[in-house]
Each structure stands twice: as C-alpha cells, then as structure tokens.
Design an enzyme around this catalytic site. Structure first.
Site, PDB file in Angstrom:
ATOM      1  N   ASP A 168       0.851  -1.194   0.000  1.00  0.00           N
ATOM      2  CA  ASP A 168       0.000   0.000   0.000  1.00  0.00           C
ATOM      3  C   ASP A 168       0.885   1.241   0.000  1.00  0.00           C
ATOM      4  O   ASP A 168       1.737   1.410   0.875  1.00  0.00           O
ATOM      5  CB  ASP A 168      -0.899  -0.043   1.247  1.00  0.00           C
TER       6      ASP A 168
ATOM      7  N   ASN B 130      -0.450   4.525  -0.210  1.00  0.00           N
ATOM      8  CA  ASN B 130      -1.119   5.760   0.228  1.00  0.00           C
ATOM      9  C   ASN B 130      -1.812   5.653   1.584  1.00  0.00           C
ATOM     10  O   ASN B 130      -2.530   6.574   1.988  1.00  0.00           O
ATOM     11  CB  ASN B 130      -2.112   6.227  -0.841  1.00  0.00           C
TER      12      ASN B 130
ATOM     13  N   ASP C  18      -4.274   3.706   2.666  1.00  0.00           N
ATOM     14  CA  ASP C  18      -5.711   3.410   2.766  1.00  0.00           C
ATOM     15  C   ASP C  18      -5.982   1.963   3.156  1.00  0.00           C
ATOM     16  O   ASP C  18      -7.133   1.535   3.219  1.00  0.00           O
ATOM     17  CB  ASP C  18      -6.429   3.756   1.460  1.00  0.00           C
TER      18      ASP C  18
ATOM     19  N   ASP D  13      -1.680  -1.254  -3.956  1.00  0.00           N
ATOM     20  CA  ASP D  13      -1.997  -0.507  -5.166  1.00  0.00           C
ATOM     21  C   ASP D  13      -0.848  -0.580  -6.170  1.00  0.00           C
ATOM     22  O   ASP D  13       0.206  -1.166  -5.892  1.00  0.00           O
ATOM     23  CB  ASP D  13      -2.323   0.949  -4.824  1.00  0.00           C
TER      24      ASP D  13
ATOM     25  N   ASP E  66      -4.203 -10.577 -15.541  1.00  0.00           N
ATOM     26  CA  ASP E  66      -5.177 -11.617 -15.200  1.00  0.00           C
ATOM     27  C   ASP E  66      -6.505 -11.186 -15.812  1.00  0.00           C
ATOM     28  O   ASP E  66      -7.031 -10.116 -15.489  1.00  0.00           O
ATOM     29  CB  ASP E  66      -5.305 -11.733 -13.672  1.00  0.00           C
TER      30      ASP E  66
ATOM     31  N   ASP F 224      -8.608 -16.511 -16.532  1.00  0.00           N
ATOM     32  CA  ASP F 224      -9.333 -17.070 -15.397  1.00  0.00           C
ATOM     33  C   ASP F 224     -10.516 -17.916 -15.876  1.00  0.00           C
ATOM     34  O   ASP F 224     -11.242 -17.525 -16.786  1.00  0.00           O
ATOM     35  CB  ASP F 224      -9.841 -15.917 -14.517  1.00  0.00           C
TER      36      ASP F 224
ATOM     37  N   GLU G  14      -6.567 -21.160 -16.646  1.00  0.00           N
ATOM     38  CA  GLU G  14      -7.009 -21.843 -15.432  1.00  0.00           C
ATOM     39  C   GLU G  14      -8.004 -22.910 -15.862  1.00  0.00           C
ATOM     40  O   GLU G  14      -9.110 -22.603 -16.290  1.00  0.00           O
ATOM     41  CB  GLU G  14      -7.670 -20.855 -14.464  1.00  0.00           C
TER      42      GLU G  14
ATOM     43  N   HIS H 232      -3.302 -17.308  -5.149  1.00  0.00           N
ATOM     44  CA  HIS H 232      -4.279 -16.517  -4.400  1.00  0.00           C
ATOM     45  C   HIS H 232      -5.522 -17.312  -4.027  1.00  0.00           C
ATOM     46  O   HIS H 232      -6.325 -16.843  -3.214  1.00  0.00           O
ATOM     47  CB  HIS H 232      -4.681 -15.292  -5.231  1.00  0.00           C
ATOM     48  N   ASP H 233      -5.704 -18.497  -4.615  1.00  0.00           N
ATOM     49  CA  ASP H 233      -6.881 -19.327  -4.335  1.00  0.00           C
ATOM     50  C   ASP H 233      -6.573 -20.528  -3.448  1.00  0.00           C
ATOM     51  O   ASP H 233      -7.470 -21.334  -3.187  1.00  0.00           O
ATOM     52  CB  ASP H 233      -7.486 -19.853  -5.645  1.00  0.00           C
TER      53      ASP H 233
END
Length: 561
Positions: free
Chosen positions: A21, A23, A25, A29, A98, A199, A256, A331-332
C-alpha cells in the site's frame, strides 16, 4: 524441443490488494508494486502476473469486472499502470495481466443493459432462462455453493453464474459479445502487456441445452462440472482467439483449467494446437480434499506416492509435446508450507524443499507473493476476520446444515483462500510494513518473525535460497528443457528424479517429511561424479557414500557427470 522465453521464465504472482500500500488506505496498489520492482528484479524473476486490477465492485476481489478498460480507483489510475509497465520493462520484467472472460460483474454496463428487458440488444450477452415448474432452469451447483441460477424479478427469468451471483456468465455463442472481448484484448496488447492468465477459461462453453446433471438423491442442486468444464467447443473458441488476436503478439498465455488430466491438457497446450502456452492443473491441489468444488473443504490425508504419481504423469505426458505451469500456491490456495510442509518446527527447511521441487521440474515455475519468505496460513479464530466470499458462503451454508462451529472453523483455517491473501510481510514494523493505515484484512500475527527485511539480512534465509535456485535454473538448461525421469517410485518418503538434456544430468532428492530416511544411491549412477549444486542443509561427510541419511525436509540437487 522448441525453445521460448516464457519456458525459461520464472513468474511471480502479485495479489495487488495485499502486496504493498503506497497511500495508507489499507489496500495495496499499483504505486506500491512500482516501489517493489527492484526487489522482484533482485529476486531473479522475469514475469510479474498481476491479479485483476480492472474497475470492479470487489464482490470477489476483482474477479468481478465492471469495466475491462479502466483501472480500479483503489489501485490507482491508468497512468499509474502505464508507469508500472514502463518501469517493469526498463528492468527487463514482463507484465502478465489476469483476465476474466467467463463472466463479468453484475455492475458491468453489458449486464445492466441485459437485465433491463428481455428484448434488449445485449440480453444474449449473458445466459438467461425461464424457470422449470417453479424451480431453477436446471440443477447445477455453483462453485460458491447453492444454485448457478439467480432469479431476476425485472424480467421474470434466471441468469447463470457458475461463481457468485454477482458474477453472471457471459454467453460465448453471441458473436457480438465475442467481438467486443477480442477488441478489448487487442487494446491491452497494443498497450504493451506481455501476456494473460485466463481465469476460469475452461468454463466458457456449457453443454448444449443446459441439461440437468444426474441426481439420484433428488437434491435441489448437484455438482455438474462435466456439463460446463473443458467441453470440446472450448478448443474451437481458443483457437479462434489465438488466430484472430493472440498470434500477432510475442506473449505468454496460461489458462485456469480445473478438472483435467495431462492427456486432456495437451488439447489446450499441445505444440500443434495453437490455443494456450500452458495451463494450471489442479490434480495435486485436490490431494488433501475429499473432492473438488464445495467438497474441497472436507479434508483427507495425502501420501507422497499420490503426489509423485500425479506430478510424474504431467511431467512425462507433456514432455516434447506441450508445457507445464508448476505451482504449489496462489491466491486461491492455502500457503504451501502450511499444506505440504511444516510451518512450525521445520518452516525454513520445508519451505526451501518445496521451492527446490517447483524450480527443478520441467515447466514454468510460479511463485506466489510471500512464498519466497515462507509465509504461512493465518488461521484466524473468528469468522469476522475473513473476507473471502467463498469462505463466508461456506460458513453460512455449514451453519445452516448444523455443523459444529469448531469443525467449520478448522476447515476454514486450513483451506480458506484468505490464507494466501493476508498482507505481504515486508518488515517487523507497523502492519508488517504493508500499510501505514488499517489493512483491509488482518496481517498474519507471525510477521515479526517472518518478513522480507529479516530474510534479506540472513544469508541462510528462504529468500536467499530462492535467489540461488532461480539463478541455478537459468544456469542449467537441463532444469528447463531436460527430460524428467522418476526414481524410487515406491519410496513413501523420498521424491527423487533426474533431469537430462544432452550431456547434462541433474539429480534431485527431496525428503517430504520430518523423518530421517536412508536413501540407497541408485546403482546405475554410482560410477558418476557428483557435484552438489544446492542443498537446504550444510553438506555432511557422507557426500560420496552409497547410502545417504536425509535430514527432515532435506533437499539436494546434484550435477552428475
């Protein structure tokens, strides 16, 4: 064997909301990624695969795209992306996007028009059907549990969603919709992106007539993967996509494709097929599950013999005919060191062993952010700490079924996708150096011990071991193109194989457990000179013995000549 840059590459996957990150938040990003390009270059990777950064309501962390041509404002601007592309290319790093072509967000303008009336010009951009006898159009079960159909009161019909109800499936039989996708893909390629991960690409074709699946128990919905996965017409659509768009660019593509074996994979990646460069296979990802889909939450024990059989089939079947995409985490999936290693006593040793495995197989290796420092499952105790829609759906469905809460949470702690989505652990400071604010999901509590800063300072760390492995793979083409041959196929503890290319022979020995097994040196290799290229332990005096006693999770790679 045909050589290609993407075969020799090492890919690093970034889940942008959790990477860095810039910034404050609480969400990663694009400028955060830009700030870490030198880190990735020093690690030695060649390609950065970035999970979806398009405009999205975020109902499935960006896999619900509402505008293919815009950057999600939480990640930055298109100018930020252009700068990322420029800065990456300046460091000889390639960017792989992706891209979701099976479905969009329900907030995409196409779908908003499609659902506005039954005769809207974009109605058939999606899959709409009337109910049958007051029930769903068919009995297919969604990947996220429940029916694949959602009733829409505006027109009195149902739309299909293989995933969340906020992710309506596109209708690939509609030529106008397909042409719009082609135009969009070409637009990104003209921008200079270096490839795509497609995907859920295996699902873009559904069985003709959308028939019911077999349902002997007369359940409301049942698993119906055979009716929407890897159907023959998928290949026609991919060949056409390749012929009309992709082949004009020097890029890499990976699909995928769940639910297939290596023989089926060759239909996607065979050298003469002209469809995809490689696919992600899932056979090894189901080793510790009772079944795929919703059944993946039900755990079972796995054996090394099963893993060896699966991986060896893929290695040998695709050799000289297609190409593998090798991974243990993404990520899965849960963190590999927690799933296939030991994330406690032997975290460092087992993480290094698993890295050795991935980087010495034939195929392009994929490293998911944090693997290079041995990040582990988070195992949050409260459901309120989880953010993943699949996890929350499973929790809700299990509660309705009356499962004990401790049983539900144990499954989530082991298998939730959020295990891989906790923030990247950069240092031991505030929020692991990921953000100056409050992160969108909690940081794994072990960040004070497991982080990039401490790993870079320790020459014996997992991070530096990855750097050496990546360099080794680039030094020895046998580790890229060499033929794979399994040794000791019936050994329950050791995974041993040879990679051979012309006169270069490399032997890989992996101990997958915390025991100390003895390996008999194969007789046909005893007369060869052994050069230890890398190991996750300090060498021991038994180096030239015909018997080797392996230490817990030990990995050794030898060059033989």
């Amino acid at each position: 064997m045909l050589e290609a840059w993407w075969k020799e590459a090492v890919v690093y996957e970034i889940y942008p909301v959790s990477f860095k990150d810039s910034n404050g938040d609480g969400k990663g990003d694009l400028r955060g990624i830009i700030s870490k390009l030198d880190y990735l270059k020093d690690l030695g990777v060649n390609v950065i695969w970035i999970c979806p950064i398009y405009e999205s309501p975020g109902m499935d962390n960006g896999y619900d795209i509402s505008n293919y041509y815009a950057i999600n404002p939480s990640f930055g601007t298109m100018e930020d992306f252009d700068e990322l592309l420029k800065e990456a290319h300046a460091r000889d790093l390639k960017i792989m996007m992706d891209l979701v072509l099976n479905h969009t967000s329900d907030k995409h303008p196409w779908f908003m028009e499609s659902r506005s009336s039954a005769d809207n010009p974009k109605r058939n951009y999606y899959i709409w059907r009337k109910g049958v006898n007051g029930l769903f159009p068919n009995n297919w079960e969604s990947y996220f549990s429940g029916s694949v159909w959602e009733f829409d009161e505006r027109t009195g019909e149902y739309y299909m969603h293989l995933y969340s109800k906020h992710q309506p499936d596109l209708n690939w039989t509609n030529e106008e919709m397909v042409k719009e996708l082609y135009d969009m893909i070409r637009w990104w390629l003209e921008k200079g992106v270096d490839g795509f991960r497609f995907d859920a690409i295996a699902h873009i074709v559904k069985a003709k007539g959308l028939p019911n699946a077999d349902n002997p128990q007369h359940l409301p919905v049942v698993r119906a993967y055979q009716l929407f996965s890897n159907l023959e017409n998928v290949h026609d659509l991919l060949r056409r996509l390749n012929d009309e768009v992709l082949m004009d660019y020097d890029i890499m593509t990976v699909g995928e494709t769940s639910g297939l074996g290596p023989e089926q994979a060759l239909q996607y990646v065979g050298d003469q097929r002209h469809e995809l460069d490689m696919v992600f296979q899932f056979e090894h990802m189901t080793l510790d599950s009772v079944s795929t889909g919703t059944g993946r939450w039900e755990a079972r024990s796995w054996t090394l013999l099963e893993l060896k059989k699966i991986m060896s089939r893929w290695q040998t079947t695709l050799h000289n005919q297609g190409w593998n995409a090798n991974y243990l985490g993404n990520h899965d999936q849960p963190r590999p060191v927690s799933r296939f290693g030991d994330d406690r006593q032997f975290r460092v040793e087992s993480a290094k062993m698993l890295a050795t495995f991935m980087l010495t197989l034939q195929g392009t290796p994929y490293i998911y952010q944090g693997e290079e420092i041995g990040m582990t499952n988070a195992a949050f105790e409260n459901i309120g700490d989880y953010r993943d829609v699949e996890t929350l759906n499973y929790y809700e469905q299990s509660q309705l079924q009356g499962k004990p809460n401790d049983q539900i949470m144990a499954a989530i702690q082991a298998k939730s996708r959020d295990n891989a989505r906790t923030p990247m652990q950069w240092n031991a400071g505030h929020q692991a150096g990921f953000t100056t604010g409050i992160p969108w999901i909690k940081v794994n509590p072990n960040y004070t011990e497991v982080n990039v800063d401490s790993a870079m300072k320790d020459p014996k760390s997992i991070y530096h071991y990855y750097r050496k492995l990546i360099a080794l793979r680039k030094q020895h083409k046998a580790l890229v193109y060499g033929e794979y041959k399994l040794l000791l196929p019936l050994d329950p503890d050791l995974y041993v194989y040879i990679r051979t290319l012309e006169q270069d022979t490399i032997l890989v020995i992996l101990n997958f457990f915390d025991e100390m097994p003895r390996m008999e040196w194969p007789k046909h290799l005893r007369d060869l000179t052994r050069e230890l290229l890398i190991s996750n332990y300090e060498p021991v005096p038994d180096e030239l013995a015909d018997q080797i006693d392996l230490r817990p999770y030990e990995a050794r790679v030898y060059r033989l000549y």
